[in-house]
Design a protein around this motif. Sequence first.
Motif, mmCIF file in Angstrom:
data_model
loop_
_atom_site.group_PDB
_atom_site.id
_atom_site.type_symbol
_atom_site.label_atom_id
_atom_site.label_comp_id
_atom_site.label_asym_id
_atom_site.label_seq_id
_atom_site.Cartn_x
_atom_site.Cartn_y
_atom_site.Cartn_z
ATOM 1 N N TYR A 114 0.846 -1.188 0.000
ATOM 2 C CA TYR A 114 0.000 0.000 0.000
ATOM 3 C C TYR A 114 0.890 1.250 0.000
ATOM 4 O O TYR A 114 1.855 1.345 0.760
ATOM 5 C CB TYR A 114 -0.905 0.038 1.235
ATOM 6 C CG TYR A 114 -1.940 -1.054 1.282
ATOM 7 C CD1 TYR A 114 -2.966 -1.103 0.340
ATOM 8 C CD2 TYR A 114 -1.906 -2.032 2.267
ATOM 9 C CE1 TYR A 114 -3.920 -2.107 0.388
ATOM 10 C CE2 TYR A 114 -2.860 -3.036 2.324
ATOM 11 C CZ TYR A 114 -3.868 -3.066 1.377
ATOM 12 O OH TYR A 114 -4.821 -4.063 1.419
ATOM 13 N N GLY A 115 0.541 2.192 -0.826
ATOM 14 C CA GLY A 115 1.246 3.469 -0.845
ATOM 15 C C GLY A 115 0.253 4.578 -1.105
ATOM 16 O O GLY A 115 -0.781 4.375 -1.750
ATOM 17 N N TYR A 116 0.555 5.748 -0.582
ATOM 18 C CA TYR A 116 -0.377 6.849 -0.823
ATOM 19 C C TYR A 116 0.332 8.191 -0.834
ATOM 20 O O TYR A 116 1.441 8.338 -0.318
ATOM 21 C CB TYR A 116 -1.497 6.857 0.223
ATOM 22 C CG TYR A 116 -1.081 7.239 1.639
ATOM 23 C CD1 TYR A 116 -0.917 8.580 2.010
ATOM 24 C CD2 TYR A 116 -0.903 6.265 2.617
ATOM 25 C CE1 TYR A 116 -0.559 8.926 3.311
ATOM 26 C CE2 TYR A 116 -0.548 6.602 3.916
ATOM 27 C CZ TYR A 116 -0.379 7.938 4.251
ATOM 28 O OH TYR A 116 -0.018 8.284 5.538
ATOM 29 N N GLU A 117 -0.312 9.148 -1.460
ATOM 30 C CA GLU A 117 0.005 10.559 -1.341
ATOM 31 C C GLU A 117 -1.249 11.246 -0.821
ATOM 32 O O GLU A 117 -2.373 10.771 -1.064
ATOM 33 C CB GLU A 117 0.423 11.152 -2.685
ATOM 34 C CG GLU A 117 1.728 10.580 -3.215
ATOM 35 C CD GLU A 117 2.091 11.094 -4.587
ATOM 36 O OE1 GLU A 117 3.284 11.253 -4.865
ATOM 37 O OE2 GLU A 117 1.159 11.330 -5.400
ATOM 38 N N ASN A 139 -2.736 4.513 -3.649
ATOM 39 C CA ASN A 139 -2.170 3.876 -4.840
ATOM 40 C C ASN A 139 -2.657 4.551 -6.119
ATOM 41 O O ASN A 139 -2.780 3.916 -7.175
ATOM 42 C CB ASN A 139 -2.495 2.375 -4.882
ATOM 43 C CG ASN A 139 -1.631 1.579 -3.918
ATOM 44 O OD1 ASN A 139 -0.519 1.971 -3.595
ATOM 45 N ND2 ASN A 139 -2.152 0.459 -3.442
ATOM 46 N N VAL A 140 -2.919 5.831 -6.030
ATOM 47 C CA VAL A 140 -3.258 6.671 -7.182
ATOM 48 C C VAL A 140 -2.188 7.755 -7.249
ATOM 49 O O VAL A 140 -2.011 8.513 -6.294
ATOM 50 C CB VAL A 140 -4.657 7.309 -7.031
ATOM 51 C CG1 VAL A 140 -4.926 8.309 -8.151
ATOM 52 C CG2 VAL A 140 -5.734 6.237 -7.017
ATOM 53 N N TRP A 141 -1.481 7.811 -8.371
ATOM 54 C CA TRP A 141 -0.290 8.652 -8.426
ATOM 55 C C TRP A 141 -0.461 9.812 -9.400
ATOM 56 O O TRP A 141 -1.345 9.806 -10.255
ATOM 57 C CB TRP A 141 0.926 7.798 -8.811
ATOM 58 C CG TRP A 141 1.026 6.574 -7.942
ATOM 59 C CD1 TRP A 141 0.754 5.282 -8.288
ATOM 60 C CD2 TRP A 141 1.366 6.540 -6.551
ATOM 61 N NE1 TRP A 141 0.915 4.445 -7.219
ATOM 62 C CE2 TRP A 141 1.301 5.178 -6.135
ATOM 63 C CE3 TRP A 141 1.744 7.508 -5.617
ATOM 64 C CZ2 TRP A 141 1.576 4.783 -4.833
ATOM 65 C CZ3 TRP A 141 2.029 7.118 -4.316
ATOM 66 C CH2 TRP A 141 1.948 5.766 -3.938
ATOM 67 N N ASP A 142 0.405 10.798 -9.235
ATOM 68 C CA ASP A 142 0.455 11.977 -10.127
ATOM 69 C C ASP A 142 -0.841 12.783 -10.098
ATOM 70 O O ASP A 142 -1.230 13.384 -11.102
ATOM 71 C CB ASP A 142 0.750 11.544 -11.577
ATOM 72 C CG ASP A 142 2.057 10.780 -11.691
ATOM 73 O OD1 ASP A 142 3.037 11.191 -11.043
ATOM 74 O OD2 ASP A 142 2.096 9.776 -12.427
ATOM 75 N N SER A 143 -1.495 12.815 -8.951
ATOM 76 C CA SER A 143 -2.752 13.551 -8.857
ATOM 77 C C SER A 143 -2.753 14.571 -7.725
ATOM 78 O O SER A 143 -3.819 15.081 -7.354
ATOM 79 C CB SER A 143 -3.924 12.562 -8.677
ATOM 80 O OG SER A 143 -4.081 11.745 -9.815
ATOM 81 N N ARG A 154 -15.213 10.302 -8.385
ATOM 82 C CA ARG A 154 -14.626 10.511 -9.705
ATOM 83 C C ARG A 154 -14.241 11.969 -9.953
ATOM 84 O O ARG A 154 -13.918 12.341 -11.095
ATOM 85 C CB ARG A 154 -15.528 10.010 -10.841
ATOM 86 C CG ARG A 154 -15.781 8.506 -10.824
ATOM 87 C CD ARG A 154 -14.443 7.717 -10.900
ATOM 88 N NE ARG A 154 -14.630 6.307 -11.159
ATOM 89 C CZ ARG A 154 -14.800 5.383 -10.204
ATOM 90 N NH1 ARG A 154 -14.821 5.751 -8.924
ATOM 91 N NH2 ARG A 154 -14.942 4.122 -10.512
ATOM 92 N N ALA A 155 -14.255 12.811 -8.907
ATOM 93 C CA ALA A 155 -13.729 14.172 -9.068
ATOM 94 C C ALA A 155 -12.256 14.105 -9.465
ATOM 95 O O ALA A 155 -11.754 14.952 -10.216
ATOM 96 C CB ALA A 155 -13.893 14.976 -7.790
ATOM 97 N N ILE A 156 -11.556 13.094 -8.934
ATOM 98 C CA ILE A 156 -10.201 12.792 -9.353
ATOM 99 C C ILE A 156 -10.234 11.429 -10.008
ATOM 100 O O ILE A 156 -10.662 10.437 -9.400
ATOM 101 C CB ILE A 156 -9.226 12.806 -8.158
ATOM 102 C CG1 ILE A 156 -9.129 14.228 -7.578
ATOM 103 C CG2 ILE A 156 -7.859 12.283 -8.562
ATOM 104 C CD1 ILE A 156 -8.282 14.335 -6.352
ATOM 105 N N PRO A 157 -9.826 11.343 -11.269
ATOM 106 C CA PRO A 157 -9.952 10.070 -12.010
ATOM 107 C C PRO A 157 -9.130 8.953 -11.377
ATOM 108 O O PRO A 157 -8.040 9.182 -10.855
ATOM 109 C CB PRO A 157 -9.418 10.423 -13.406
ATOM 110 C CG PRO A 157 -9.523 11.900 -13.518
ATOM 111 C CD PRO A 157 -9.306 12.424 -12.134
ATOM 112 N N LEU A 158 -9.664 7.745 -11.439
ATOM 113 C CA LEU A 158 -8.943 6.560 -11.006
ATOM 114 C C LEU A 158 -8.241 5.939 -12.200
ATOM 115 O O LEU A 158 -8.722 6.027 -13.334
ATOM 116 C CB LEU A 158 -9.904 5.544 -10.395
ATOM 117 C CG LEU A 158 -10.678 5.995 -9.147
ATOM 118 C CD1 LEU A 158 -11.610 4.892 -8.695
ATOM 119 C CD2 LEU A 158 -9.700 6.351 -8.036
ATOM 120 N N PRO A 159 -7.103 5.307 -11.979
ATOM 121 C CA PRO A 159 -6.385 4.670 -13.110
ATOM 122 C C PRO A 159 -7.157 3.478 -13.655
ATOM 123 O O PRO A 159 -7.988 2.901 -12.985
ATOM 124 C CB PRO A 159 -5.062 4.243 -12.478
ATOM 125 C CG PRO A 159 -5.325 4.151 -11.014
ATOM 126 C CD PRO A 159 -6.381 5.166 -10.712
#
Length: 430
Positions: free
Chosen positions: A348-351, A397-401, A425-430
């Motif tokens: 698991y990783g997050y920003e 686990n969603v990057w560059d956002s 979905r305000a921020i798209p999922l990969p």
Amino acid sequence: MASRLDATAIGVHTDEVAARYDHVIVGAGMAGASAIAGIRAESPDTTIGMFGADVAAPIYRPDLSKTLWVDADATLEASLMISGAEGSESAPDAGTRIHLGVEVAAIHPEAHEIELADGRRVGYGTLLLATGAEPRVVDGIEPGPRVIEYRTVSDYRRLRELAGPGAHIVVVGGGFVGSEVAAVLSVNEVRVTLVASVVPVLAHQLPAALAEAVTAEYGKHDAEVITGRLKGVRETDDGVTVALEDGSEVAADAVVVGVGVTPRTSLAEAAGLTVHDGIIVDEQLRASAADVFAAGDVAHYPDARLGERRVEHANAAETQGKLAGRNMAGAGKPYRTTPFFWSDMYDYGYEAVGELDTRHTVVEDYATGDDGSPDLTTGVVYYVDDAGHVRGVLLWNVWDSVKLARELVERTASEPVDDPATLRRAIPLP
């Protein structure tokens, strides 16, 4: 043999302290190191004096609980933010003196001087307080050879000695640092007992489903998670016994105590600066005394998106330190960054941006698994206050956002959402 992390090994000697510097930095951490770069961006030829009580040169602190444990090629020297190696981009220039192992005892804003522990006074044109934070005191608990607070390079080195394959380490504290340290130890063939005041781990930050999933991962890596609060530690030559408030005890080779930190404000308070949960600064990171700035863990600043706050993460130290340095040299720029932070625990990783606080309304948006159920390995979580403002965004686990997360926090500050569920979905999922 001297390490390049030692003061003497990068050519720093306490008897070389000048009577005055154009810019003085108190604190040799990430914010202070970044400030040197900021000053040099505006004023290549001014003089800079940095003073740090620790003998270790400024290091990229996240590596102490991340890269250095999981990357076989990582070294402490590669994590340095200031190096004495000739030709290094981070090597001190002729106008910069870095004084490590030198404690500042007082600051005198009206005289534009700092006072060292040996009584010497050093003048400055501008001053940066980048004194960071210190481990929260637990009554009756004293750091020792096997009782580690885990803030410094020395702490890392000591834990490395103790945490060989097959060792048993107790980690007290289920927050940001404790959860990381427990995870990296357990992937290094160390038996771990993680003592958290609330289980599942990170339940105050993560939605219940994610918190449960993360906690389950510890069990898969020989890391036991138990609920408890620290009462005391008995240390012997070859181990420790950790006593909890419920009367239970855990015997181990060592204990890492990570129950939070408090900002180091004693110098500022004694000098009469305005202090409240850190040193109060304005949008240019100026403190309440003339020509004094603060940055990093110790700075309580006006966030352009979230209001007054203090942030204990690397991105804040880097960005605030650099801008404070530029402003010390006359740039006069406002700090507009809302810092982000990140962590890794097993797969698991997050920003994240802003406040991860489950007391807010939590909106979870996960990818869909092959069976149509939510895939908890990938998602975005929104934290919304009662007024409809997005106060935090977790990118799981969603990057560059991060940029999109900051924009959402900023937009909803003036355009609150009526129905938090519409954020999916305000921020798209990969």
